[in-house]
Design a protein around this motif. Sequence first.
Motif, PDB file in Angstrom:
ATOM      1  N   HIS A   8       0.829  -1.204   0.000  1.00 15.58           N
ATOM      2  CA  HIS A   8       0.000   0.000   0.000  1.00 15.58           C
ATOM      3  C   HIS A   8       0.867   1.258   0.000  1.00 15.58           C
ATOM      4  O   HIS A   8       0.675   2.155   0.829  1.00 15.58           O
ATOM      5  CB  HIS A   8      -0.939  -0.011   1.210  1.00 15.58           C
ATOM      6  CG  HIS A   8      -2.109  -0.931   1.034  1.00 15.58           C
ATOM      7  ND1 HIS A   8      -2.638  -1.671   2.061  1.00 15.58           N
ATOM      8  CD2 HIS A   8      -2.837  -1.212  -0.066  1.00 15.58           C
ATOM      9  CE1 HIS A   8      -3.658  -2.390   1.582  1.00 15.58           C
ATOM     10  NE2 HIS A   8      -3.791  -2.137   0.313  1.00 15.58           N
ATOM     11  N   GLU A  11       2.457   2.991   3.067  1.00 12.63           N
ATOM     12  CA  GLU A  11       2.732   2.165   4.244  1.00 12.63           C
ATOM     13  C   GLU A  11       4.168   1.614   4.202  1.00 12.63           C
ATOM     14  O   GLU A  11       4.633   0.995   5.154  1.00 12.63           O
ATOM     15  CB  GLU A  11       1.713   1.022   4.328  1.00 12.63           C
ATOM     16  CG  GLU A  11       0.297   1.526   4.556  1.00 12.63           C
ATOM     17  CD  GLU A  11      -0.774   0.443   4.446  1.00 12.63           C
ATOM     18  OE1 GLU A  11      -0.473  -0.740   4.693  1.00 12.63           O
ATOM     19  OE2 GLU A  11      -1.921   0.799   4.114  1.00 12.63           O
ATOM     20  N   ARG A  54      -1.830   5.370  -1.223  1.00 15.52           N
ATOM     21  CA  ARG A  54      -2.029   3.949  -0.958  1.00 15.52           C
ATOM     22  C   ARG A  54      -2.050   3.137  -2.254  1.00 15.52           C
ATOM     23  O   ARG A  54      -1.677   1.963  -2.276  1.00 15.52           O
ATOM     24  CB  ARG A  54      -3.374   3.793  -0.241  1.00 15.52           C
ATOM     25  CG  ARG A  54      -3.817   2.363   0.031  1.00 15.52           C
ATOM     26  CD  ARG A  54      -5.207   2.354   0.669  1.00 15.52           C
ATOM     27  NE  ARG A  54      -5.771   1.035   0.765  1.00 15.52           N
ATOM     28  CZ  ARG A  54      -5.803   0.302   1.892  1.00 15.52           C
ATOM     29  NH1 ARG A  54      -5.291   0.771   2.999  1.00 15.52           N
ATOM     30  NH2 ARG A  54      -6.356  -0.895   1.899  1.00 15.52           N
ATOM     31  N   HIS A 164       1.712  -4.035   7.142  1.00 10.73           N
ATOM     32  CA  HIS A 164       0.798  -2.919   6.828  1.00 10.73           C
ATOM     33  C   HIS A 164       0.656  -2.021   8.050  1.00 10.73           C
ATOM     34  O   HIS A 164       0.898  -2.466   9.180  1.00 10.73           O
ATOM     35  CB  HIS A 164      -0.588  -3.450   6.454  1.00 10.73           C
ATOM     36  CG  HIS A 164      -0.621  -4.157   5.141  1.00 10.73           C
ATOM     37  ND1 HIS A 164      -1.117  -3.580   4.008  1.00 10.73           N
ATOM     38  CD2 HIS A 164      -0.195  -5.401   4.789  1.00 10.73           C
ATOM     39  CE1 HIS A 164      -1.006  -4.433   2.998  1.00 10.73           C
ATOM     40  NE2 HIS A 164      -0.446  -5.548   3.444  1.00 10.73           N
TER      41      HIS A 164
HETATM   42 ZN   LIG Z   1      -2.125  -1.806   3.988  1.00  4.81          ZN
END
Ligand SMILES: [Zn+2]
Length: 310
Positions: A8, A11, A54, A164
């Motif tokens: 993402h 992240e 993201r 994450h």
């Molecule tokens: Zn994530």
Amino acid sequence: MLVSSGLHGVEGFFGSAVQVAVLEGELLKAPLPARSAIVLVHALNPYGFASLRRFDANNVDLNRNFLLAGERFEGCPPDYRSLNNLLNPKQQPRRFDLFPVRALLVILSRGLSRVKQTVAGGQYEFPQGLFFGGKAPSHTSEILRERLPTWVGGAREVLHVDFHTGLGRWADYKLLVVDSMEERRETIVEIFGPDRLDPRHTAEPSERKWYTAYLTHGDLVTWCQEEVFAGRDYIGVVGEFGTLGPIAVLTRLRAENQAHHWTDAENASRKRAKERLKLAFAPDSTTWRSSTVAGGVAIVGQMIEFLRRT
Ligand SMILES: [Zn+2]
């Protein structure tokens, strides 16, 4: 052992910090257990990482993009369509935006777990919307399908953690077990202990808001299990590290997505939205950063210890 991060985009700051800490810390000073190796893969979504978002270059939420053979890139949760205008306004961000209040009203009338499922479960119909799973396999998934088997080599057993942030209590973490991995829960408890597993099936209602409570479609772990490592003894978990509350995270995701699509690159509000998104996923707090990186390193340490025992 496979340690991945940055699926993402934004992240990835946290994931890379953990991976660097593993490389530089005590864990790897002792030899790894016999006949084992550790593969660190960072920045799985380099575009999102570099542009503080993201999603990837096609606005795809990569953890909704790993569909299995026979699944189709179409459809969306039943209520998403009715929330589309609220989630994905087609205009420049406004100075005053009542989204958090409106989101709260939607949650009060429909219930948090239903709203979470609707909003974040993954949709395949609104290409500029939040949590869009794409219309075809992403570049990232094509690279992983080709390279992961080589990187992991002939290993019969693969232990995987995918890092994450943005879900859960501030500076706390849980290991999420996807549905297809439930049959391996006993071994997962053996590796990581019972306390860190996502208690989404057992949590008290007041606790549930911190946990997933929604089923995602097209996640990396299920795809690794079913497609890439089918025939091997594969165990994968998602390490989720909490930052802000769910409405705050969603508010910042929405603001960045809106600014990304509806303002130009030099726009001040766009830069501000991206900076705020970064801080929602890698908070500017020394205590948050040190305790979560220590938690990530501990997870990798538990994987190494498990291999040493077995
Ligand atoms: Zn994530």
